[in-house]
Every structure is written in structure tokens, then in C-alpha cells.
Design a protein around this motif. Structure first.
Motif, PDB file in Angstrom:
ATOM      1  N   MET A  48     -19.932 105.975  40.256  1.00  0.00           N
ATOM      2  CA  MET A  48     -19.875 104.776  39.397  1.00  0.00           C
ATOM      3  C   MET A  48     -18.757 104.850  38.364  1.00  0.00           C
ATOM      4  SD  MET A  48     -23.742 103.563  38.304  1.00  0.00           S
ATOM      5  CE  MET A  48     -23.551 104.296  36.705  1.00  0.00           C
ATOM      6  N   SER A  51     -18.106 104.014  31.933  1.00  0.00           N
ATOM      7  CA  SER A  51     -17.764 103.333  30.686  1.00  0.00           C
ATOM      8  C   SER A  51     -16.443 102.600  30.862  1.00  0.00           C
ATOM      9  CB  SER A  51     -17.657 104.345  29.535  1.00  0.00           C
ATOM     10  OG  SER A  51     -18.885 105.018  29.339  1.00  0.00           O
ATOM     11  N   ARG A  52     -16.263 101.557  30.037  1.00  0.00           N
ATOM     12  CA  ARG A  52     -15.049 100.739  30.139  1.00  0.00           C
ATOM     13  C   ARG A  52     -14.482 100.475  28.751  1.00  0.00           C
ATOM     14  NH1 ARG A  52     -18.281  98.831  34.078  1.00  0.00           N
ATOM     15  NH2 ARG A  52     -17.361  98.660  36.160  1.00  0.00           N
ATOM     16  N   HIS A  53     -13.155 100.467  28.679  1.00  0.00           N
ATOM     17  CA  HIS A  53     -12.444 100.196  27.430  1.00  0.00           C
ATOM     18  C   HIS A  53     -11.506  99.009  27.641  1.00  0.00           C
ATOM     19  CE1 HIS A  53     -13.693 104.214  26.089  1.00  0.00           C
ATOM     20  NE2 HIS A  53     -13.365 104.619  27.293  1.00  0.00           N
ATOM     21  N   ALA A 313      -9.721  98.394  21.767  1.00  0.00           N
ATOM     22  CA  ALA A 313     -10.551  97.665  20.805  1.00  0.00           C
ATOM     23  C   ALA A 313     -11.638  98.543  20.203  1.00  0.00           C
ATOM     24  CB  ALA A 313     -11.188  96.450  21.483  1.00  0.00           C
TER      25      ALA A 313
ATOM     26  N   ARG B  52     -14.265  97.819  17.410  1.00  0.00           N
ATOM     27  CA  ARG B  52     -15.529  97.151  17.747  1.00  0.00           C
ATOM     28  C   ARG B  52     -16.090  97.710  19.052  1.00  0.00           C
ATOM     29  NH1 ARG B  52     -12.490  93.260  15.487  1.00  0.00           N
ATOM     30  NH2 ARG B  52     -13.454  91.997  13.852  1.00  0.00           N
ATOM     31  N   HIS B  53     -17.427  97.816  19.083  1.00  0.00           N
ATOM     32  CA  HIS B  53     -18.118  98.296  20.276  1.00  0.00           C
ATOM     33  C   HIS B  53     -19.129  97.247  20.722  1.00  0.00           C
ATOM     34  CE1 HIS B  53     -16.592 102.334  19.301  1.00  0.00           C
ATOM     35  NE2 HIS B  53     -16.915 102.049  18.066  1.00  0.00           N
ATOM     36  N   GLN B  76     -25.947  98.861  35.858  1.00  0.00           N
ATOM     37  CA  GLN B  76     -26.258 100.225  36.270  1.00  0.00           C
ATOM     38  C   GLN B  76     -25.643 101.195  35.271  1.00  0.00           C
ATOM     39  OE1 GLN B  76     -27.595 101.644  39.259  1.00  0.00           O
ATOM     40  NE2 GLN B  76     -28.315  99.705  40.103  1.00  0.00           N
ATOM     41  N   ILE B  77     -26.460 102.071  34.770  1.00  0.00           N
ATOM     42  CA  ILE B  77     -25.948 103.087  33.849  1.00  0.00           C
ATOM     43  C   ILE B  77     -26.466 104.469  34.244  1.00  0.00           C
ATOM     44  CG2 ILE B  77     -25.909 101.442  31.915  1.00  0.00           C
ATOM     45  CD1 ILE B  77     -28.307 103.434  30.897  1.00  0.00           C
ATOM     46  N   TYR B  78     -25.771 105.480  33.772  1.00  0.00           N
ATOM     47  CA  TYR B  78     -26.303 106.842  33.811  1.00  0.00           C
ATOM     48  C   TYR B  78     -26.953 107.093  32.454  1.00  0.00           C
ATOM     49  CZ  TYR B  78     -23.185 107.954  37.818  1.00  0.00           C
ATOM     50  OH  TYR B  78     -22.536 107.995  39.025  1.00  0.00           O
ATOM     51  N   ALA B 293     -24.765 111.379  26.163  1.00  0.00           N
ATOM     52  CA  ALA B 293     -23.317 111.202  26.182  1.00  0.00           C
ATOM     53  C   ALA B 293     -22.959 109.798  26.673  1.00  0.00           C
ATOM     54  CB  ALA B 293     -22.681 112.256  27.078  1.00  0.00           C
ATOM     55  N   GLU B 294     -21.735 109.402  26.410  1.00  0.00           N
ATOM     56  CA  GLU B 294     -21.195 108.118  26.858  1.00  0.00           C
ATOM     57  C   GLU B 294     -21.996 106.929  26.330  1.00  0.00           C
ATOM     58  OE1 GLU B 294     -18.343 107.356  28.490  1.00  0.00           O
ATOM     59  OE2 GLU B 294     -17.683 109.439  28.583  1.00  0.00           O
ATOM     60  N   LYS B 311     -26.851 101.082  25.860  1.00  0.00           N
ATOM     61  CA  LYS B 311     -25.603 101.728  26.289  1.00  0.00           C
ATOM     62  C   LYS B 311     -24.428 100.978  25.656  1.00  0.00           C
ATOM     63  CE  LYS B 311     -22.302 103.215  29.394  1.00  0.00           C
ATOM     64  NZ  LYS B 311     -21.740 104.572  29.386  1.00  0.00           N
ATOM     65  N   ALA B 312     -23.595 101.709  24.924  1.00  0.00           N
ATOM     66  CA  ALA B 312     -22.318 101.170  24.463  1.00  0.00           C
ATOM     67  C   ALA B 312     -21.381 101.163  25.664  1.00  0.00           C
ATOM     68  CB  ALA B 312     -21.755 102.030  23.339  1.00  0.00           C
ATOM     69  N   ALA B 313     -20.825  99.991  25.970  1.00  0.00           N
ATOM     70  CA  ALA B 313     -20.037  99.841  27.191  1.00  0.00           C
ATOM     71  C   ALA B 313     -18.896 100.844  27.251  1.00  0.00           C
ATOM     72  CB  ALA B 313     -19.484  98.412  27.274  1.00  0.00           C
ATOM     73  N   ASP B 314     -18.342 101.176  26.079  1.00  0.00           N
ATOM     74  CA  ASP B 314     -17.192 102.064  26.040  1.00  0.00           C
ATOM     75  C   ASP B 314     -17.581 103.532  25.928  1.00  0.00           C
ATOM     76  OD1 ASP B 314     -17.572 102.715  23.161  1.00  0.00           O
ATOM     77  OD2 ASP B 314     -17.050 100.619  22.878  1.00  0.00           O
ATOM     78  N   GLY B 315     -18.882 103.806  25.802  1.00  0.00           N
ATOM     79  CA  GLY B 315     -19.317 105.200  25.767  1.00  0.00           C
ATOM     80  C   GLY B 315     -19.336 105.832  24.386  1.00  0.00           C
TER      81      GLY B 315
END
Lengths: 369, 369
Positions: A48, A51-53, A313, B52-53, B76-78, B293-294, B311-315
Motif C-alpha cells: 500500500m 501516507s501522502r504529502h 503543506a 497543515r495536516h 485502508q490504513i496500517y 507510526a505514520e 490517521k493523519a494522511a501525511d503520517g
């Protein structure tokens, strides 16, 4: 209290209506994402994307024409340490660099966020001694060296983290040199109203084409002022560093000196295994780059007369360096052969504690290396 | 090779059409952002928001009803280390915890991402000795202790980072205990096809209500499998940990044991100054939380029978803990008085190297503390 370039800085803004002027050079963008979309950098793990930036970026020429961009180039950002090569102009233009006979190593250190490896720290301490200062005059605060091996070396020797180990100690030595040379007090050199910081503000105004007197302001990790500015103007400032054709002669000479020092001493700008150092080494100075905290990266491609500024961002450094690699590759400032050699910097592996490669950081749409 | 709960796991999925079922409890959401928008966590510096997160989150009850959410709860996340309290169920259910007379400290360590402070490391080593193992049996890889003071102590004493200092060493000691107790080989206990990991997979299936046999998979920082699952199902699993009414009796008892251990030993789950530890201490266990993590965070509010996953999209970890603080405050699992005491955890200051407060991390729309 405004530096010597401040009058020039209040010239008509170079980038008024930049959005309207912005065009995309189509050969360069044929494979690009939508012009207004930010660049997506993703971190994968196994099957998978984990995470995305989102990264906004602008590539400018010295007239302020944006030749490539993504996301919001008008967004106000703090350039953080990515702006150090512009701040170092004060060191050269003031005559301090010449008076104290600073070489490429010291000037590169003034542009650096270094690892505090032994050569970084020794050069800073010798430089401070040369200007009649010591580590006690540094106002950047203490910081452990970046690398575990240097941390262990420092602790085993009974030492502790000092301001000379701060990744900004070279920049601060540059500020102290300017203060010494011009006869300003050294104490308080990090304050917004200190003559050294005002001189730098003037330089930033002419380079960005902005009146920054009312710009948003904060305090950097090392205590100096950070000034908010649109991402596109930061790219313009970097383009002028690359090709300062519209700047006064002393500025042109200072820009050339900074470029030469970074190209000659890439290790001094960052250190072992660091993205900045690796890219400048691999391209033999064709691309000069400098990262900053909170996901900022700046760079120049002198032979194309282009300046680059970008900001993740969310502030992620891993996204900023991966985005810079993508842009430089798109601009062909990193060749295909160089990209292969830089693979572990451009799309760095993510490893677990045992050293196993379990994912990577890469531009979205790229395949795993 | 599938654990004992695998058959039960293949029960009809609990959260089919969860989006359709999802409702927002209006008293709780009246001040919330748009239901489908992620929570925004911002990092300020001086006059500006610097970064920003975007955080997706789901709060579920044990039937899979989502009582509060933002962003994409089907993403879907880990779960990374935030799932440790669920993995620890195997330690209790297998009978290993009882056979080896493990106390709250050890069970909390099995749920922990600890700082490797002396008490963490000593307890792990004593536990390993009790099951006839040693640090050499840990397959998590070495890691320096988290805190500079412990790093310095370790290096000054001539030691070096070992697997016992890995933040996951308690969880791994739990895996080894299960293997020992059930007579499985200890070597290779981190592999997906090892009976201990298969047993845990079965537990995750019953708790999330998912067939995970074909789920996306990767390798965690400590070498064990990570399994991709929708955020909402992770929240459901946490809700069942809070209130396992639909689970078999041994599972109910094991959930109660895990909750009691985390509430009794919050220090063992993380350590000095850590968000997890501070929140569990300040709420006296009314909220039990665990980060990963992430940018992942999970939590439960036992007295409300609610499970939380985000979950923060950016980890970004700083966004995940701030988002957890915001959610717990919204749920009133953190009272106004407790929130004041936890201010430096809920909206943590950003300091420069000299210790000056230069910004903060906070939910968007919040004012600076």
C-alpha cells in the motif's frame, strides 16, 4: 532601520499578477500533473501507499516568469533554512568575507544546515576565533550532532551539545562576521531590529521584489526572524541568485561567490548522506539546493537561470527532498545517469529497525525503484 | 494456518455499508467541521499557520455505528503500533500471561511503544528471563532510547542500543511468551506465517469484523506484519476492546485485563512526557490511548463503550496526538479541568533550540493556548 538595499527593494513589485503571467512550458509539462494540482509524494509500505504529502512548487526565471509550478504559488510560507544562501549575501556584500579572508568552506557553512560532523564544527570554531569571537557568542542554542556516530563520539569524550553543534552555527558565524566587520554590537544579532538582520531584510526585499516590512513574522528554530512570503517570490529570489542580471554589480558578484562556494564545498552545506550534499556532488554543482525545516526546499539551476522553491503543506522533510528531486529531474538538471546514481536520495527506501527495506518515498505515479 | 478465532472472524461483516449507517450524533457535532471533511491540525509560528495536516477519524460503538467521524473512514490504513492493545489479547487469551504470572506492568509493556527508560528496559529483561529467553531472542532490531538523557546514560556506561531498547520490545516479549507457552518455535516469531502472528491475525479478524486473509500487507518498523484495514473497522475493533459484549467470554476477560493494565500502568505504555501516558494519567484511565507510526492513533473510552481510530494522511505524529486530544475533549472523555492540565499535550508548544516558545500545534480554529 533598513538595510542599504531597502530603497531598491521598494521598486515596483516584479511579480504583481504573477498568476496571470504564469505559463507552463509545454515540453516540460507534458507528463506533469494538472498545473494547479500540488505534487503528490507518497510513502509506501508493502502492498500500500501508507501516507501522502502535497507539495506546492514554483520554478521561476529571473524576470518572475513561472515556467513550472504546482499547487498554490501565492501561498505565504516561511522559507526557514532554505533561504540561507540569500542570507549569506550579506556576508559577501558587506565586505566581511573578504576582510576575514573566508574561503569556500566558510561561505558554504554560512549557507548550511550542517550535520555537526567534526569538519563542520572545527571549521566553525576556527572561523569564530578568526573574528575574535567564540561559541559563547553564538545565540542559536545548543543542538546534538545529527549523526548517531557523532553523538556517541561527543558523549564518550565527555562533551555535550553546544551552539557550535547547532546545524545553523555557520550561518550565525556569518552574522557575527558581518556585525564585527561593520562595527555593530554582536550581542543581540538575532533580533529583528539588529542592523545585521535589517540588512538581510533589505536583501530579501530586492531579491523577492517585495516590501517585507509588514510581512508575517516569526522566530526560527535558531532564534532569527523568519519572514512570510509567497512561494513564487521565493522562487524569483532564487532565480536572481542563479542569474542576477537585474541586480547591482556588487550583488551580482556576491551571488557568483555564493554559487561558487556551494558548488565547491557541498559537504559543508549539509554533510554525509544528506540530500543537499549528494545532489550538488552528483551534478557537479549544476544544481545547487538547500532544504529548510517544515518541508521547504529551494534550489537553483544556474545554467538555465532558474530558481526553485517548494513547500510540503504538512511540513514533511521527506516530501520536500523527494519533490526537489522530481523537479530537478524534470528540468534535466539531474541527468538520467545521475538519477540512477542518486536513486537512494530521489526515492529513498524506508527501512525497519533491522535494516530491511519495507517501502519507499516517491513521487505519486512513480514505480518502486 | 489460521488462529482459533478465524472461523468466527469470517462471520458476516459487521460494517458492510457502514457509510450508509454512519450518523452524526448531533449534540456532539454541532461545532464540528463538515461531517465529511477531515480534521485540520495546524502548526503555527509567529503570525502565521506554517503547516497543515489532514486527519481522518472514526469513533465507533461496539455495533459498528460510527457516532463521530471526519474524512475518509473507509480508507485502508496500517494501524502500526496503535494496534498493540489488540495484539496483546493473544498474550492473555493464550494463557501465557497467567502461566508466566505477568502483572499489569508487563501487560502494559506488551501494549507499549516505550521510551526505553530504565524501568521499561529492566522490566523487559526480567520478563524475558522469566520465560527462559533473553534480548538475543528479540527480532525487533536495535533502537536508541528515545530521551537524550537515557541515550547519554547508555553511551557513557559503555553500552549500545540493543533490541531491548527498541520501543516495541515489550510487544515482542509478549509474542515470545505466547510462543513459549504454546510450544511454538521462538525463532521467526515475527513472520506472517508463524503461529503467533496467525493467532493475532485471527483476533484482528474477529475484532474488526473483516476477513483479512487477502488484506494489503507490509512489514512494520519492528519486523512484524502490518495489515491494511479500513479506518472505521479499526475504530470498531477498539470499541469492542472497550465493550466486547458480542465476543466470547475469554475474549471479554482478556479485553478487561488489557484495559486494566493500561489504566494501572500508563508509564509502561509510553513514558515520561509522552502523550499516551499523560492522557491516561490525567483521565485516570477514563481514556486509554495508543499511538502508532505514520500518524495513527487509537483509543477507547470504556465508560462510553466507544472506540476511536484516526490517521493523519501525511503520517505526522504531532497531528495524530493533537487530533486524539480534540476527539477526546469533544467526547468529554477529557474534562475541561483535565484539558487545562493537559494543555501542553493537547496544543503542544513549538520551541526553538534555545527553548523559546515560537508557535504551537493545534486543531484549526482553536486559539493559541
Amino acid at each position: 532601520m533598513i538595510g542599504p538595499w531597502a530603497a531598491a527593494a521598494r521598486q515596483p513589485k516584479q511579480r504583481n499578477n504573477m498568476n496571470q503571467q504564469a505559463t507552463l512550458d509545454s515540453p516540460r509539462t507534458k507528463a506533469a500533473q494538472s498545473a494547479s494540482s500540488p505534487l503528490v509524494i507518497e510513502a509506501t509500505r508493502g502492498d500500500m501507499v501508507e501516507s501522502r504529502h502535497l507539495v506546492s512548487f514554483a520554478v521561476s526565471d529571473p524576470t518572475g516568469r513561472i515556467v513550472l509550478h504546482g499547487g498554490d504559488v501565492e501561498a505565504q510560507i516561511y522559507a526557514r533554512s532554505a533561504i540561507k544562501p540569500l542570507q549569506a549575501l550579506a556576508l559577501v556584500e558587506s565586505g566581511a568575507a573578504e576582510a576575514f579572508e573566508l574561503g569556500d568552506a566558510e561561505i558554504a557553512l554560512a549557507c548550511a544546515s550542517h550535520n555537526a560532523e567534526p569538519r563542520h564544527v572545527e571549521t566553525v570554531l576556527a572561523w569564530l576565533a578568526r573574528i575574535g569571537c567564540s561559541a559563547e557568542d553564538l545565540e542559536c542554542g545548543p543542538q546534538m550532532p545529527s549523526r548517531e556516530t557523532d553523538q556517541i563520539g561527543l558523549i564518550r569524550s565527555g562533551g555535550k551539545a553546544g551552539p557550535e553543534h547547532n546545524n545553523c552555527s555557520g550561518k550565525h558565524s556569518g552574522f557575527l562576521s558581518v556585525a564585527r566587520h561593520l562595527g555593530h554590537p554582536t550581542k543581540g544579532y538575532i533580533r529583528y531590529d539588529h542592523p545585521v538582520q535589517q540588512r538581510i531584510l533589505g536583501i530579501l526585499e530586492t531579491m523577492t521584489g517585495l516590501d517585507l516590512s509588514g510581512a508575517p513574522r516569526g522566530v526560527d528554530g535558531c532564534g532569527i526572524p523568519v519572514i512570510g512570503m509567497p512561494l513564487g517570490n521565493l522562487a524569483l529570489a532564487m532565480a536572481r541568485l542563479a542569474e542576477p542580471v537585474d541586480q547591482p554589480e556588487p550583488r551580482q558578484a556576491a551571488c557568483a561567490r555564493i554559487r561558487a562556494a556551494m558548488a565547491a564545498e557541498p559537504f559543508m552545506v549539509a554533510g554525509t548522506h544528506r540530500f543537499c550534499t549528494r545532489v550538488m556532488e552528483a551534478t557537479a554543482g549544476r544544481a545547487l539546493v538547500k532544504g529548510g525545516a517544515e518541508g521547504v526546499y529551494c534550489g537553483i539551476v544556474p545554467e538555465q537561470g532558474l530558481g526553485i522553491a517548494l513547500k510540503a503543506a504538512d511540513g514533511a522533510g521527506r516530501a520536500a527532498s523527494a519533490a526537489m528531486g522530481w523537479i530537478l529531474t524534470r528540468l534535466e538538471a539531474i541527468t538520467v545517469t545521475e538519477a540512477e546514481r542518486l536513486a537512494s536520495a530521489l526515492t529513498p527506501p524506508i527501512r525497519n529497525r533491522a535494516g530491511l527495506e519495507v517501502g519507499c518515498v516517491r513521487p505519486a505515479g512513480a514505480t518502486s525503484p
